[in-house]
Design an enzyme around this catalytic site. Structure first.
Site, PDB file in Angstrom:
ATOM      1  N   TYR A  80       0.841  -1.205   0.000  1.00 19.90           N
ATOM      2  CA  TYR A  80       0.000   0.000   0.000  1.00 19.90           C
ATOM      3  C   TYR A  80       0.874   1.252   0.000  1.00 19.90           C
ATOM      4  O   TYR A  80       0.618   2.209  -0.729  1.00 19.90           O
ATOM      5  CB  TYR A  80      -0.916   0.007   1.230  1.00 19.90           C
ATOM      6  CG  TYR A  80      -1.926   1.128   1.179  1.00 19.90           C
ATOM      7  CD1 TYR A  80      -3.158   0.946   0.556  1.00 19.90           C
ATOM      8  CD2 TYR A  80      -1.643   2.382   1.731  1.00 19.90           C
ATOM      9  CE1 TYR A  80      -4.085   1.976   0.483  1.00 19.90           C
ATOM     10  CE2 TYR A  80      -2.571   3.417   1.649  1.00 19.90           C
ATOM     11  CZ  TYR A  80      -3.787   3.205   1.030  1.00 19.90           C
ATOM     12  OH  TYR A  80      -4.692   4.225   0.957  1.00 19.90           O
ATOM     13  N   PHE A 132      -9.508  19.509 -24.595  1.00 19.35           N
ATOM     14  CA  PHE A 132      -9.896  18.108 -24.675  1.00 19.35           C
ATOM     15  C   PHE A 132     -11.157  17.971 -23.812  1.00 19.35           C
ATOM     16  O   PHE A 132     -11.339  18.721 -22.862  1.00 19.35           O
ATOM     17  CB  PHE A 132      -8.780  17.153 -24.211  1.00 19.35           C
ATOM     18  CG  PHE A 132      -9.191  15.724 -24.371  1.00 19.35           C
ATOM     19  CD1 PHE A 132      -9.357  15.192 -25.638  1.00 19.35           C
ATOM     20  CD2 PHE A 132      -9.490  14.938 -23.267  1.00 19.35           C
ATOM     21  CE1 PHE A 132      -9.817  13.886 -25.809  1.00 19.35           C
ATOM     22  CE2 PHE A 132      -9.949  13.634 -23.437  1.00 19.35           C
ATOM     23  CZ  PHE A 132     -10.110  13.105 -24.702  1.00 19.35           C
ATOM     24  N   THR A 133     -12.029  17.021 -24.156  1.00 18.09           N
ATOM     25  CA  THR A 133     -13.344  16.917 -23.486  1.00 18.09           C
ATOM     26  C   THR A 133     -13.240  16.915 -21.954  1.00 18.09           C
ATOM     27  O   THR A 133     -13.860  17.735 -21.282  1.00 18.09           O
ATOM     28  CB  THR A 133     -14.068  15.623 -23.937  1.00 18.09           C
ATOM     29  OG1 THR A 133     -13.166  14.526 -23.789  1.00 18.09           O
ATOM     30  CG2 THR A 133     -14.502  15.712 -25.389  1.00 18.09           C
ATOM     31  N   ASP A 223       0.008  18.906 -21.321  1.00 18.42           N
ATOM     32  CA  ASP A 223      -0.704  17.627 -21.346  1.00 18.42           C
ATOM     33  C   ASP A 223       0.093  16.735 -22.292  1.00 18.42           C
ATOM     34  O   ASP A 223       0.077  16.915 -23.516  1.00 18.42           O
ATOM     35  CB  ASP A 223      -2.139  17.820 -21.838  1.00 18.42           C
ATOM     36  CG  ASP A 223      -2.908  16.492 -21.915  1.00 18.42           C
ATOM     37  OD1 ASP A 223      -2.270  15.432 -21.927  1.00 18.42           O
ATOM     38  OD2 ASP A 223      -4.156  16.532 -21.973  1.00 18.42           O
ATOM     39  N   LYS A 266      -2.190   6.178 -22.905  1.00 20.06           N
ATOM     40  CA  LYS A 266      -1.643   6.481 -24.235  1.00 20.06           C
ATOM     41  C   LYS A 266      -0.120   6.493 -24.158  1.00 20.06           C
ATOM     42  O   LYS A 266       0.551   5.708 -24.796  1.00 20.06           O
ATOM     43  CB  LYS A 266      -2.147   7.851 -24.703  1.00 20.06           C
ATOM     44  CG  LYS A 266      -3.645   7.910 -24.947  1.00 20.06           C
ATOM     45  CD  LYS A 266      -4.069   9.326 -25.290  1.00 20.06           C
ATOM     46  CE  LYS A 266      -5.562   9.491 -25.369  1.00 20.06           C
ATOM     47  NZ  LYS A 266      -6.161   9.063 -26.640  1.00 20.06           N
ATOM     48  N   ARG A 389     -16.255  12.742 -33.120  1.00 24.88           N
ATOM     49  CA  ARG A 389     -15.589  13.893 -32.500  1.00 24.88           C
ATOM     50  C   ARG A 389     -16.143  15.140 -33.173  1.00 24.88           C
ATOM     51  O   ARG A 389     -15.566  15.702 -34.084  1.00 24.88           O
ATOM     52  CB  ARG A 389     -14.065  13.808 -32.674  1.00 24.88           C
ATOM     53  CG  ARG A 389     -13.426  12.644 -31.968  1.00 24.88           C
ATOM     54  CD  ARG A 389     -13.062  12.861 -30.522  1.00 24.88           C
ATOM     55  NE  ARG A 389     -14.137  12.798 -29.543  1.00 24.88           N
ATOM     56  CZ  ARG A 389     -13.946  12.510 -28.249  1.00 24.88           C
ATOM     57  NH1 ARG A 389     -12.753  12.233 -27.796  1.00 24.88           N
ATOM     58  NH2 ARG A 389     -14.947  12.516 -27.409  1.00 24.88           N
ATOM     59  N   PHE A 455     -21.712  12.259 -24.980  1.00 21.81           N
ATOM     60  CA  PHE A 455     -21.239  11.342 -26.020  1.00 21.81           C
ATOM     61  C   PHE A 455     -20.865   9.982 -25.456  1.00 21.81           C
ATOM     62  O   PHE A 455     -20.855   8.995 -26.168  1.00 21.81           O
ATOM     63  CB  PHE A 455     -20.040  11.941 -26.776  1.00 21.81           C
ATOM     64  CG  PHE A 455     -18.827  12.172 -25.910  1.00 21.81           C
ATOM     65  CD1 PHE A 455     -18.679  13.344 -25.209  1.00 21.81           C
ATOM     66  CD2 PHE A 455     -17.837  11.198 -25.807  1.00 21.81           C
ATOM     67  CE1 PHE A 455     -17.555  13.555 -24.409  1.00 21.81           C
ATOM     68  CE2 PHE A 455     -16.719  11.401 -25.021  1.00 21.81           C
ATOM     69  CZ  PHE A 455     -16.580  12.583 -24.309  1.00 21.81           C
TER      70      PHE A 455
END
Ligand code: F0G
Length: 482
Positions: A80, A132-133, A223, A266, A389, A455
Site C-alpha cells: 500500500y 480536450f473533453t 498535457d 496512451k 468527434r 457522447f
C-alpha cells in the site's frame, strides 16, 4: 518529409517488432451489426466488444505491450505504501523529464481533476491550443473557462502545415492583456492535439509560449498524453530538432514547462497517469488531493503491475523505432483514403485517421450529428468501431442550445502495434464503398441525452429508415459476404 520506410518502391510502413501473442477477432454479419448498433443507441461507445471487428474507438489503454513490459509486471512490489515499484517509476520520470516530483494518478482525467482543483478558481481563464473533453469539463466544474488560441490553420481540414497544434502567440498575448494575468492560473499546451486530428505543436512554438508565460508570470502546463506522436513529428518536421535524439527533445520540452501531466493509457502503453513538476510550491498545492481522490502517494489508484509496465513503456517511448509505428500507419491510411477522394484531415497526425464528416455527409445538418451518423454507418458496413468527434461530443449551453462544433470528425484510432496493414486496408475498402453510397446515410437524434459528457452514454435513433436501406444496398453489392 515522410519517414515511411520504402519497400519495393511502395510507400509502405515497416514494423520493427513481431507479433507474439494474438487475440481472435469476430466479424458478425451486417444484419447483426445493424441490430447491435440499434441496441447501442447508435453510440459506438455503447457497443459490446464482442460485436466489434476492428476496435478503432481509441488508442487509450489498448496499445500492444512489449515482452519487456509484460516481464516487468511480474516483478511488481505489492504494497500500500512505499512500494519499490513506485520508486522505480519515479526514478524513470526523473530520468526522462528531469523533474524530481512525481504524483501518481489513475489516469489522465484524474490529473486534470487534481490540477483544476488546485489552481482553477471561479472566474479563472485557461488559455490552450485546443481543449480536450475531460480537460474542459474539469476546468468548467471548478468555475473556470477555457479559451482556445489556436492558429487559423488548425481548423483547416486539408492543410500542409506541419504544426497545426501551435498556439497563435499574438492571440495569447491579447487574451492575457484582456483577462489580466492574475485571472490566468496557467496556459495549457496539449501535445498531439487530440480533437483537431492528433496534430502536433512545434518546439519553437512551445518556446514562444514559455517566453510569454515568463513575461506575465504565468505557469505553463503540458498535457503529455499524446507526447509520443508529437515527439515523432518534431523530430522529422522541425529543422532545429532533426539531429536531436528523442530523449533530448523530450528534455528540452520538459524544461520549458512547470507541470507535465499525462494519461499513461496512451503515453507508455500501459494504464495509469501522473503529474511531474520540480516546483515544490506547486506540488504542495496538489499533493493532498492524491490520497483524497486517487490513492496513497506511492500508487495513486494504479495497479503496481501497470506501474511496472509504465516504467518500461516510457523508456521504450524514447526510441524512434517504437514511436514511429503509429504515425506511419496513420499516414498510410490517410494517403490510401485520400487517393480515393475521401475527405480526411491532413497532414496525417497522431492517434488515428480522422475522416471529415462535414464533407463526407454534407447533406446532414450539424444538429443531426453528421459525425455520429457516419461513425454508426461505418460500424454497420464494416464492423470497424470509430468515435464521433463533433457536435455530439460538445455539451449544450445553459439555455439548452446545441454547441455546434468547429469540426465534425470520425476518428479511426490506430492503437500502437495492434493492427496489421491488411486490416487497415480492409477498413479503407469499406469506407470507400460507404463514400460511394454516402447519400444513403441520414442523421441521428437523441432519445436519451445526459447533461454531462453525453457522447459517452447518450442514446440516439436514426431520423429515418436510412440504416435499413444501407444494409439492403450492402447485401446487393457484397452478396453473401459479411
Ligand atoms: N488529455 C488528452 C489529450 C487525452 O487524449 C485524454 C484521453 C485525456 C487527457 C484523459 O486521459 O482517458 O486517461 O483519463 N483521451 C482518450 C481518447 C479518452 O480516446 O482520446 P484519460
Amino acid at each position: 518529409m515522410s519517414q515511411i520506410k520504402f519497400y519495393q518502391g511502395e510507400n509502405v510502413p515497416l514494423e520493427m517488432h513481431k507479433v507474439r501473442i494474438v487475440q481472435k477477432l469476430n466479424l458478425i454479419p451486417v444484419e447483426e451489426r445493424l441490430q447491435a448498433m440499434g441496441e447501442a443507441g447508435n453510440n459506438t461507445f455503447l457497443l459490446r466488444n464482442r460485436d466489434v471487428f476492428l476496435d478503432m474507438l481509441t488508442d487509450s489503454g489498448v496499445n500492444a505491450m512489449s515482452d519487456k513490459q509484460m516481464a516487468a509486471m511480474m516483478q511488481a512490489d505489492d504494497s500500500y505504501a512505499g512500494s519499490e515499484t513506485f520508486y522505480r517509476l519515479e526514478a524513470k520520470m526523473q530520468e526522462i523529464f528531469g523533474k524530481d516530483i512525481f504524483l501518481p494518478a489513475h489516469q489522465g482525467r484524474a490529473c486534470e481533476n487534481i490540477i483544476s482543483r488546485a489552481f482553477v478558481k471561479p472566474g479563472s481563464v485557461v488559455p490552450m491550443n485546443y481543449h480536450f473533453t475531460t480537460t474542459k469539463s474539469h476546468i468548467t466544474l471548478n468555475g473556470g473557462r477555457v479559451e482556445e488560441i489556436f492558429i487559423d490553420e488548425a481548423l483547416k481540414i486539408t492543410s500542409d502545415h506541419p504544426f497545426k497544434g501551435n498556439v497563435d502567440i499574438d492571440k495569447l498575448v491579447a487574451l492575457i492583456e484582456k483577462e489580466g494575468a492574475g485571472n490566468i492560473p496557467f496556459v495549457r499546451m496539449e501535445a498531439g492535439t487530440n480533437l483537431i486530428g492528433g496534430q502536433p505543436f512545434s518546439m519553437e512554438n512551445l518556446q514562444q509560449v514559455r517566453e510569454v508565460c515568463d513575461k506575465y508570470g504565468i505557469m505553463l502546463v503540458l498535457d503529455a498524453s499524446l507526447l509520443a506522436d508529437n515527439l515523432y513529428f518534431i523530430k522529422i518536421r522541425e529543422e532545429s530538432c532533426l539531429d536531436k535524439s528523442i530523449r533530448e527533445i523530450t528534455r528540452e520540452m520538459s524544461d520549458l514547462c512547470d507541470i507535465i501531466y499525462f494519461s499513461a493509457r496512451k503515453l507508455g502503453c500501459a494504464r495509469g497517469g501522473g503529474i511531474c513538476t520540480s516546483r515544490a510550491d506547486l506540488a504542495d498545492e496538489m499533493r493532498e488531493l492524491v490520497p483524497l481522490f486517487e490513492g496513497f502517494l506511492t500508487y495513486g489508484g494504479m495497479s503496481v503491475r501497470e506501474m511496472e509496465a509504465m516504467t518500461v513503456g516510457l523508456d521504450e517511448t524514447m526510441d524512434m523505432e517504437m514511436i514511429d509505428q503509429g504515425p506511419q500507419f496513420i499516414e498510410f491510411m490517410v494517403e490510401e483514403l485520400q487517393k480515393k477522394g475521401i475527405p480526411v484531415v491532413t497532414p496525417a497526425g497522431g492517434l488515428g485517421c480522422h475522416v471529415d464528416a462535414m464533407e463526407f455527409v454534407d447533406h446532414i445538418p450539424q444538429e443531426q450529428y453528421p459525425a455520429g451518423a457516419l461513425a454508426a454507418a461505418i460500424y454497420i458496413v464494416s464492423g470497424v468501431r470509430g468515435m464521433e468527434r463533433g457536435t455530439m461530443s460538445e455539451q449544450r449551453d445553459d439555455d439548452g442550445n446545441e454547441t455546434i462544433s468547429n469540426m465534425e470528425l470520425v476518428r479511426l484510432a490506430l492503437p500502437r502495434r495492434v493492427f496489421t496493414l491488411s486490416q487497415v486496408k480492409y477498413a479503407v475498402d469499406r469506407i470507400v464503398w460507404l463514400y460511394e453510397n454516402r447519400r444513403l446515410i441520414g442523421g441521428l437524434s437523441f432519445v436519451e441525452e445526459p447533461k454531462v459528457l453525453r457522447f459517452f452514454f447518450g442514446k440516439l435513433a436514426p431520423v429515418s429508415d436510412w440504416q435499413t436501406k444501407l444494409v439492403a444496398k450492402f447485401r446487393e453489392d457484397f452478396g453473401d459476404s459479411l
